[in-house]
Write a protein that holds these residues in place. Structure first.
Motif, PDB file in Angstrom:
ATOM      1  N   SER A 111       0.897  -1.197   0.073  1.00  0.00           N
ATOM      2  CA  SER A 111       0.043  -0.089   0.051  1.00  0.00           C
ATOM      3  C   SER A 111       0.744   1.209  -0.059  1.00  0.00           C
ATOM      4  CB  SER A 111      -1.053  -0.156   1.211  1.00  0.00           C
ATOM      5  OG  SER A 111      -0.292   0.133   2.538  1.00  0.00           O
ATOM      6  N   ILE A 112       2.012   1.022   0.451  1.00  0.00           N
ATOM      7  CA  ILE A 112       2.863   2.165   0.395  1.00  0.00           C
ATOM      8  C   ILE A 112       3.757   2.449  -1.041  1.00  0.00           C
ATOM      9  CG2 ILE A 112       5.272   3.171   1.342  1.00  0.00           C
ATOM     10  CD1 ILE A 112       4.149   1.703   4.000  1.00  0.00           C
ATOM     11  N   ASP A 113       4.103   1.199  -1.391  1.00  0.00           N
ATOM     12  CA  ASP A 113       4.869   1.274  -2.582  1.00  0.00           C
ATOM     13  C   ASP A 113       3.699   1.691  -3.892  1.00  0.00           C
ATOM     14  OD1 ASP A 113       7.201   0.790  -1.200  1.00  0.00           O
ATOM     15  OD2 ASP A 113       7.533  -1.142  -2.154  1.00  0.00           O
ATOM     16  N   PHE A 114       2.764   1.116  -3.899  1.00  0.00           N
ATOM     17  CA  PHE A 114       1.946   1.377  -4.815  1.00  0.00           C
ATOM     18  C   PHE A 114       1.450   2.771  -4.917  1.00  0.00           C
ATOM     19  CE2 PHE A 114       0.112  -3.215  -5.283  1.00  0.00           C
ATOM     20  CZ  PHE A 114       1.581  -3.676  -5.484  1.00  0.00           C
ATOM     21  N   ARG A 115       1.523   3.674  -3.924  1.00  0.00           N
ATOM     22  CA  ARG A 115       1.264   4.987  -3.953  1.00  0.00           C
ATOM     23  C   ARG A 115       1.839   5.773  -5.331  1.00  0.00           C
ATOM     24  NH1 ARG A 115       2.944   8.202   0.438  1.00  0.00           N
ATOM     25  NH2 ARG A 115       1.430   9.722  -0.088  1.00  0.00           N
ATOM     26  N   SER A 116       2.921   5.025  -5.633  1.00  0.00           N
ATOM     27  CA  SER A 116       3.626   5.760  -6.714  1.00  0.00           C
ATOM     28  C   SER A 116       4.025   4.569  -7.718  1.00  0.00           C
ATOM     29  CB  SER A 116       4.769   6.679  -6.415  1.00  0.00           C
ATOM     30  OG  SER A 116       5.639   6.712  -7.704  1.00  0.00           O
ATOM     31  N   GLU A 117       3.709   4.848  -9.102  1.00  0.00           N
ATOM     32  CA  GLU A 117       3.937   3.904 -10.167  1.00  0.00           C
ATOM     33  C   GLU A 117       5.671   3.521 -10.155  1.00  0.00           C
ATOM     34  OE1 GLU A 117       2.445   2.486 -13.189  1.00  0.00           O
ATOM     35  OE2 GLU A 117       0.537   2.982 -11.937  1.00  0.00           O
ATOM     36  N   PHE A 118       6.401   4.379  -9.659  1.00  0.00           N
ATOM     37  CA  PHE A 118       7.752   4.517  -9.762  1.00  0.00           C
ATOM     38  C   PHE A 118       8.396   3.653  -8.512  1.00  0.00           C
ATOM     39  CE2 PHE A 118       6.861   8.292 -11.991  1.00  0.00           C
ATOM     40  CZ  PHE A 118       7.339   8.202 -13.279  1.00  0.00           C
ATOM     41  N   THR A 119       7.479   3.429  -7.584  1.00  0.00           N
ATOM     42  CA  THR A 119       8.147   2.623  -6.554  1.00  0.00           C
ATOM     43  C   THR A 119       7.559   1.321  -6.303  1.00  0.00           C
ATOM     44  OG1 THR A 119       6.665   3.942  -4.995  1.00  0.00           O
ATOM     45  CG2 THR A 119       9.108   4.866  -5.381  1.00  0.00           C
ATOM     46  N   VAL A 120       6.399   0.796  -7.166  1.00  0.00           N
ATOM     47  CA  VAL A 120       5.801  -0.376  -6.859  1.00  0.00           C
ATOM     48  C   VAL A 120       6.612  -1.509  -6.618  1.00  0.00           C
ATOM     49  CG1 VAL A 120       3.736  -0.068  -8.006  1.00  0.00           C
ATOM     50  CG2 VAL A 120       5.374  -0.685  -9.431  1.00  0.00           C
ATOM     51  N   MET A 121       7.732  -1.862  -7.208  1.00  0.00           N
ATOM     52  CA  MET A 121       8.710  -2.877  -7.209  1.00  0.00           C
ATOM     53  C   MET A 121       9.982  -2.618  -6.028  1.00  0.00           C
ATOM     54  SD  MET A 121       7.397  -5.095  -8.899  1.00  0.00           S
ATOM     55  CE  MET A 121       8.606  -6.373  -8.845  1.00  0.00           C
ATOM     56  N   HIS A 122      10.077  -1.322  -5.587  1.00  0.00           N
ATOM     57  CA  HIS A 122      11.177  -0.735  -4.784  1.00  0.00           C
ATOM     58  C   HIS A 122      11.616  -1.769  -3.732  1.00  0.00           C
ATOM     59  CE1 HIS A 122      14.587   1.083  -3.124  1.00  0.00           C
ATOM     60  NE2 HIS A 122      13.638   1.549  -1.962  1.00  0.00           N
TER      61      HIS A 122
END
Ligand code: FE2
Ligand code: FE2
Ligand code: FE2
Length: 423
Positions: free
Chosen positions: A212-223
Motif C-alpha cells: 500500500s506504500i509502494d503502490f502510491r507511486s508507479e515508480f516505486t511499486v517494485m522498490h
C-alpha cells in the motif's frame, strides 16, 4: 524470534495508515468502530467473522490512499467513489489475508437499492459498512449528526433494517459520544488485543502494508520487494546467521515505511529535488523510526532506519559511521541503492548493469559503502539479480493483472447498472 505480536501487527498498520493523509486520520478506525458496535449489537456473528469484518472495515478505504481519490471520498454525495472501492477490493484480494471477504470493500459505496442486484454473500456487511462510512463522513463534516437525517434514504441508500440496527446500537453503546470523546480507541485496542494470526498471516499483513506504500507511486511499486530480495541474496552469500538473515529480511521489508508520509508530488518529481523537497524526502527515515519503534525488535528497527547512513559519516539522518554500522545494515544500504539504480524513477531511466556497478564502486572507493559487501556484490551480481528477478516477477505480474482487472470491473460497474459479479 517473533517479528511482531498479533496485536502489534494491527497497531503498526493502524499507525501507518493514520499517517497517510490529514483529511483521513482515524476515518478507518472510526468506521470500523461503528461497524463493530452494529455487529456486536446484532450479535449474529462468530468471533472469527467479527474479526474479519471489523479488520476489513479498518482497511475499507485502502484503495483511496492514492491521494487524488481522497477528495472524492470525503464528500457526502460524490460521482465516482467506485474507483477506490474497486482498487481497494482488488488490493485486499491480491495482497492481503482478507481475500475471502474482500467483496465487502467492493460494494461499500453501493446503495441498498443497487445491492440487491449484485451477487455476494456480504450484502449485509457491505451495507452496514456503507452506513458506518457515511455516518463518519457526516461526523467529520459536522462533528455531530442527527441520525434522522439518514432516514430519508430509507430503502434507497440504506435499508430500514440497517438504520434501525444503527439507531439501537447507538442508544445502547453511545457510539457517537464514544467517537467524539475518543473512548472508542480504547475499545478498539481491547478488541484487537484478542486477535490471533498465524505467522503467515502476519507476513501477509506486513506485505499488504508495504504494497500500500509502494503502490502510491508507479515508480516505486517494485522498490521494496526488490530491495528485500537483493538484501536476502547478498546476506545468504555472505553467510549471515539465520537470525541475522531474518532481521535483514524484515528490516529491508520495513525500511521505507516512513514514505507513507512523503507527498506523491515529491515521490514523483520529474527532476532533481530542491533542498526543501529533499529534506521532506529524507524525513522518511525518521518517520520509519516513529512508526516502527514501539512494535519492532530493535535489531530489525536499526537495520531499517540506517539504510541511508554511510561508513564515512556522510549519510543521514544521524551521520553514523563505520564504528556503528553492522554488516546487515551495510548490506541494506547497498541493496537499497541497487534497487533504486536499476529501477525506473520519475527523474531517470533504469540504469544498466555496468552503470549500477560503477556508481556502487565509486561510492565504495570514496569510503561510503562496505568493501566486504561490495566484493560479494561484484562477484555475484548477475546471480543475485537473476534470483531477485525470479522472486519478484510474480508480484510484478500481480500488479499488472490488478490494473487490467480494475478496468474490467470499472467498466462493468458503469455499464451494467452495478449488477456486476466479481471474479
Ligand atoms: Fe470509501
Ligand atoms: Fe529510504
Ligand atoms: Fe528504499
Amino acid at each position: 524470534m517473533n517479528i511482531l505480536t498479533d496485536k502489534n501487527v494491527i497497531n503498526l498498520i493502524r499507525k501507518s495508515l493514520n499517517l497517510i493523509d490529514k483529511r483521513l486520520i482515524h476515518h478507518g478506525e472510526r468506521v470500523c468502530y461503528i461497524l463493530y458496535k452494529m455487529l456486536q449489537y446484532k450479535g449474529d456473528y462468530s468471533k472469527n467473522e467479527l474479526f474479519s469484518f471489523v479488520i476489513t472495515a479498518l482497511f475499507h478505504d485502502i484503495g483511496a490512499y492514492k491521494n487524488e481519490e481522497i477528495d472524492n471520498m470525503i464528500q457526502f454525495e460524490t460521482s465516482d467513489v467506485y474507483g477506490h472501492s474497486i482498487y481497494g477490493y482488488l488490493f485486499l484480494k491480491e495482497f492481503s489475508p482478507l481475500k475471502d471477504v474482500s467483496e465487502i470493500v467492493l460494494y461499500h459505496h453501493l446503495d441498498y437499492s443497487k445491492l440487491s442486484l449484485v451477487d455476494t454473500p456480504y450484502k449485509v456487511i457491505a451495507e452496514y459498512l456503507h452506513l458506518a462510512d457515511r455516518i463518519d463522513i457526516s461526523l467529520i463534516n459536522a462533528e455531530t449528526i442527527n441520525v434522522s437525517r439518514f432516514n430519508k434514504y430509507e430503502n434507497e441508500k440504506f435499508s430500514k433494517e440497517s438504520l434501525q440496527i444503527f439507531c439501537e446500537a447507538q442508544e445502547t453503546y453511545e457510539i457517537i459520544q464514544n467517537i467524539n470523546n475518543n473512548n472508542y480507541l480504547k475499545e478498539l485496542d481491547q478488541f484487537f488485543e484478542q486477535a490471533t494470526f498465524t505467522s503467515e498471516e502476519i507476513d501477509q499483513f506486513l506485505y499488504m502494508l508495504i504494497c500500500s506504500i509502494d503502490f502510491r507511486s508507479e515508480f516505486t511499486v517494485m522498490h521494496t520487494i526488490t530491495t528485500v530480495s537483493v538484501a536476502d541474496e547478498i546476506g545468504k552469500r555472505l553467510k549471515l546467521s539465520e537470525k541475522e538473515l531474518k532481521s535483514l529480511h524484515y528490516g529491508a521489508l520495513l525500511h521505507d515505511i516512513g514514505k507513507i508520509t512523503t507527498p506523491i508530488r515529491i515521490l514523483e518529481a520529474p527532476r532533481k529535488l530542491t533542498d526543501p523537497e529533499m529534506r521532506v524526502m529524507r524525513n522518511h527515515v525518521e518517520m520509519s523510526e516513529y512508526i516502527l519503534k514501539d512494535y519492532i525488535d530493535s535489531e530489525i528497527l536499526e537495520i531499517a532506519i540506517r539504510h541511508h547512513e554511510r561508513l564515512d559519516g556522510s549519510g543521514y539522518p544521524k551521520g553514523l559511521d563505520k564504528t556503528n554500522l553492522t554488516i546487515p545494515q551495510r548490506i541494506l544500504a547497498i541493496a537499497d541503492m541497487i534497487s533504486a539504480l536499476c529501477g525506473k524513477r520519475s527523474y531517470k531511466d533504469e540504469f544498466e548493469r555496468n552503470k549500477v556497478l560503477d556508481i556502487l564502486i565509486r561510492d565504495t572507493n570514496a569510503g561510503k559503502l562496505c568493501n566486504i559487501v561490495m566484493e560479494c556484490v561484484i562477484h555475484y551480481y548477475d546471480e543475485i539479480m537473476n534470483d531477485m528477478y525470479h522472486q519478484t516477477i510474480n508480484q510484478l505480474n500481480a500488479y499488472k493483472g490488478l490494473k487490467e482487472q480494475y478496468k474490467t470491473i470499472h467498466n462493468r460497474f458503469l455499464e451494467s447498472n452495478f449488477s456486476l459479479s466479481s471474479e
